[in-house]
Design a protein around this motif. Sequence first.
Motif, PDB file in Angstrom:
ATOM      1  N   ASP A 377       0.872  -1.175   0.000  1.00  0.00           N
ATOM      2  CA  ASP A 377       0.000   0.000   0.000  1.00  0.00           C
ATOM      3  C   ASP A 377       0.908   1.223   0.000  1.00  0.00           C
ATOM      4  O   ASP A 377       1.354   1.694   1.044  1.00  0.00           O
ATOM      5  N   ALA A 378       1.201   1.731  -1.201  1.00  0.00           N
ATOM      6  CA  ALA A 378       2.137   2.844  -1.320  1.00  0.00           C
ATOM      7  C   ALA A 378       1.614   4.108  -0.649  1.00  0.00           C
ATOM      8  O   ALA A 378       2.392   4.912  -0.120  1.00  0.00           O
ATOM      9  N   ALA A 379       0.297   4.292  -0.630  1.00  0.00           N
ATOM     10  CA  ALA A 379      -0.290   5.509  -0.054  1.00  0.00           C
ATOM     11  C   ALA A 379       0.004   5.629   1.438  1.00  0.00           C
ATOM     12  O   ALA A 379       0.152   6.743   1.960  1.00  0.00           O
ATOM     13  N   THR A 380       0.075   4.506   2.138  1.00  0.00           N
ATOM     14  CA  THR A 380       0.358   4.534   3.582  1.00  0.00           C
ATOM     15  C   THR A 380       1.756   3.987   3.894  1.00  0.00           C
ATOM     16  O   THR A 380       2.079   3.761   5.053  1.00  0.00           O
ATOM     17  N   GLU A 381       2.550   3.757   2.845  1.00  0.00           N
ATOM     18  CA  GLU A 381       3.921   3.228   2.980  1.00  0.00           C
ATOM     19  C   GLU A 381       3.935   1.952   3.828  1.00  0.00           C
ATOM     20  O   GLU A 381       4.688   1.818   4.793  1.00  0.00           O
ATOM     21  N   THR A 382       3.082   1.029   3.419  1.00  0.00           N
ATOM     22  CA  THR A 382       2.922  -0.232   4.138  1.00  0.00           C
ATOM     23  C   THR A 382       3.282  -1.406   3.240  1.00  0.00           C
ATOM     24  O   THR A 382       2.850  -1.469   2.085  1.00  0.00           O
ATOM     25  N   VAL A 383       4.085  -2.318   3.763  1.00  0.00           N
ATOM     26  CA  VAL A 383       4.367  -3.600   3.119  1.00  0.00           C
ATOM     27  C   VAL A 383       4.168  -4.687   4.165  1.00  0.00           C
ATOM     28  O   VAL A 383       4.679  -4.576   5.281  1.00  0.00           O
ATOM     29  N   VAL A 384       3.406  -5.702   3.821  1.00  0.00           N
ATOM     30  CA  VAL A 384       3.214  -6.848   4.707  1.00  0.00           C
ATOM     31  C   VAL A 384       3.486  -8.117   3.915  1.00  0.00           C
ATOM     32  O   VAL A 384       2.974  -8.277   2.807  1.00  0.00           O
ATOM     33  N   VAL A 385       4.310  -8.988   4.478  1.00  0.00           N
ATOM     34  CA  VAL A 385       4.498 -10.325   3.912  1.00  0.00           C
ATOM     35  C   VAL A 385       3.953 -11.319   4.921  1.00  0.00           C
ATOM     36  O   VAL A 385       4.381 -11.329   6.082  1.00  0.00           O
ATOM     37  N   LYS A 386       2.996 -12.106   4.487  1.00  0.00           N
ATOM     38  CA  LYS A 386       2.418 -13.153   5.338  1.00  0.00           C
ATOM     39  C   LYS A 386       2.541 -14.483   4.610  1.00  0.00           C
ATOM     40  O   LYS A 386       2.085 -14.616   3.470  1.00  0.00           O
ATOM     41  N   LEU A 387       3.157 -15.463   5.252  1.00  0.00           N
ATOM     42  CA  LEU A 387       3.372 -16.782   4.682  1.00  0.00           C
ATOM     43  C   LEU A 387       2.612 -17.782   5.536  1.00  0.00           C
ATOM     44  O   LEU A 387       2.822 -17.858   6.749  1.00  0.00           O
ATOM     45  N   SER A 388       1.727 -18.528   4.906  1.00  0.00           N
ATOM     46  CA  SER A 388       0.697 -19.259   5.646  1.00  0.00           C
ATOM     47  C   SER A 388       0.612 -20.712   5.208  1.00  0.00           C
ATOM     48  O   SER A 388       1.293 -21.151   4.276  1.00  0.00           O
ATOM     49  N   TYR A 389      -0.285 -21.446   5.877  1.00  0.00           N
ATOM     50  CA  TYR A 389      -0.562 -22.835   5.518  1.00  0.00           C
ATOM     51  C   TYR A 389      -2.062 -23.109   5.680  1.00  0.00           C
ATOM     52  O   TYR A 389      -2.480 -24.026   6.363  1.00  0.00           O
ATOM     53  N   PHE A 390      -2.856 -22.270   4.987  1.00  0.00           N
ATOM     54  CA  PHE A 390      -4.301 -22.466   5.047  1.00  0.00           C
ATOM     55  C   PHE A 390      -4.654 -23.908   4.681  1.00  0.00           C
ATOM     56  O   PHE A 390      -4.073 -24.473   3.741  1.00  0.00           O
ATOM     57  N   PRO A 391      -5.614 -24.527   5.352  1.00  0.00           N
ATOM     58  CA  PRO A 391      -6.162 -25.789   4.846  1.00  0.00           C
ATOM     59  C   PRO A 391      -6.724 -25.570   3.440  1.00  0.00           C
ATOM     60  O   PRO A 391      -7.208 -24.484   3.121  1.00  0.00           O
ATOM     61  N   PRO A 392      -6.660 -26.580   2.575  1.00  0.00           N
ATOM     62  CA  PRO A 392      -7.062 -26.383   1.178  1.00  0.00           C
ATOM     63  C   PRO A 392      -8.453 -25.802   0.981  1.00  0.00           C
ATOM     64  O   PRO A 392      -8.675 -25.003   0.076  1.00  0.00           O
TER      65      PRO A 392
END
Length: 414
Positions: A377-392
């Motif tokens: 989100d460039a407007a709020t200078e936000t970067v989030v990386v989330k790495l997950s293992y959702f059930p299928p």
Amino acid sequence: MKTTRFLRSVLGSAAVLAAAMAPASALAQVSLPPPLQADAPSDVPNAVQILRWSMLDENINSLTFRSMDELFTTRSVPRAGQTWQLERDDHPLDFTYEFAGKTYTPEEFLDRTYTNAMLVMKNGRIVYENYRNNSDERTRFMGWSMTKSFTSILVGIALGEGRIKSLDDPIEAYLPELKGGGYEGVTIRQIMQMRSGVDYEERYDFENPGIAASNHISALVKNATRFVEPARTIRRIHEPGEVFQYKTLDTAVLGLLVERVSGGSTIAAYMTKNLWEPLGAERDGFFIMDGQPGEGREFNGAGFNATLRDFARFGLMMMNGGRGNGRQIVDPEWVASSTRPTEPVPAGQMGYSMQWWNFDNGAYTALGLQGQYIYVDAATETVVVKLSYFPPAEMQASAETEAFLKAVSGWNPE
């Protein structure tokens, strides 16, 4: 010496006797499930095929999603040179978010949405970094379809170098083997936008496999064919440009394009020279391949693996208009145009641009199967990386993650 020879003789004889007395099933490979038996023959051991077949399963995917180099042949994307040092300003995530009429904390979010690792950046600095389930800063995680967004950047770099003349060129101008099939006359832009019109339903019902599931089995599980092969003969069901239909095959065609225009290189080599080294990555990345070197190709639709921080470096480069590690890596106009929604994004829904997904708040994300995100989100200078293992079959975790990411955009650490 005599004692040693005697022991070897006895043990050897015992092994032969045990083998002779063992039931036949103990000497054979483990049996393949019916969907794998029905496909092409394979040199991949049965046990490995079954592991690949099961890698999405919820009871093991926390591990398999960070162990792809144990399951597949890989091609490295090595780092080199000075690492891009990321600044830090650590803060607790002291906010809440709303989902389905209830209020939750970020700590609750981590458990509720099956998180392996997460990193939050604000104003160009890491403010939060968390590794779970025995992972750490050296762990390389499978990006799944986040890889499509990396492919988008490689296409943009090739365009900037003049290797691709125009996105409005028909794909067969570069890949003449696609003449006569559904891709003939489709422009690079239409493929980038997932509007090729070819008949490739992204449905993975492995008990009743269609073209996508069959391709997954043949190319990725068994390594009997190349993932991009159906593009040569696939038929068309929509006019190019008219209908958005998400297809990993489209991205595989773009990968073949990058490979072809790179001057005899591979996707991994082109990415190493033009993205990973300039980015100042901390560790080598790698692609899983759909076969052994000499035959196999990088699975550029969903097969790139990297560390949490290196995924964050990629996101920060995007937030900075293609600039990272002190240099302009990709044209800022490409960053803007490739992440601009093809159509307006309705409130509460997501849209699509050129191998990126768009939020209704102006942010965009690389998005991978079962909960992989590089949110920008460039407007709020936000970067989030989330790495997950959702059930299928878990869909609620995706909706909850979207709510959380929007809350992060609105959060100002103090």
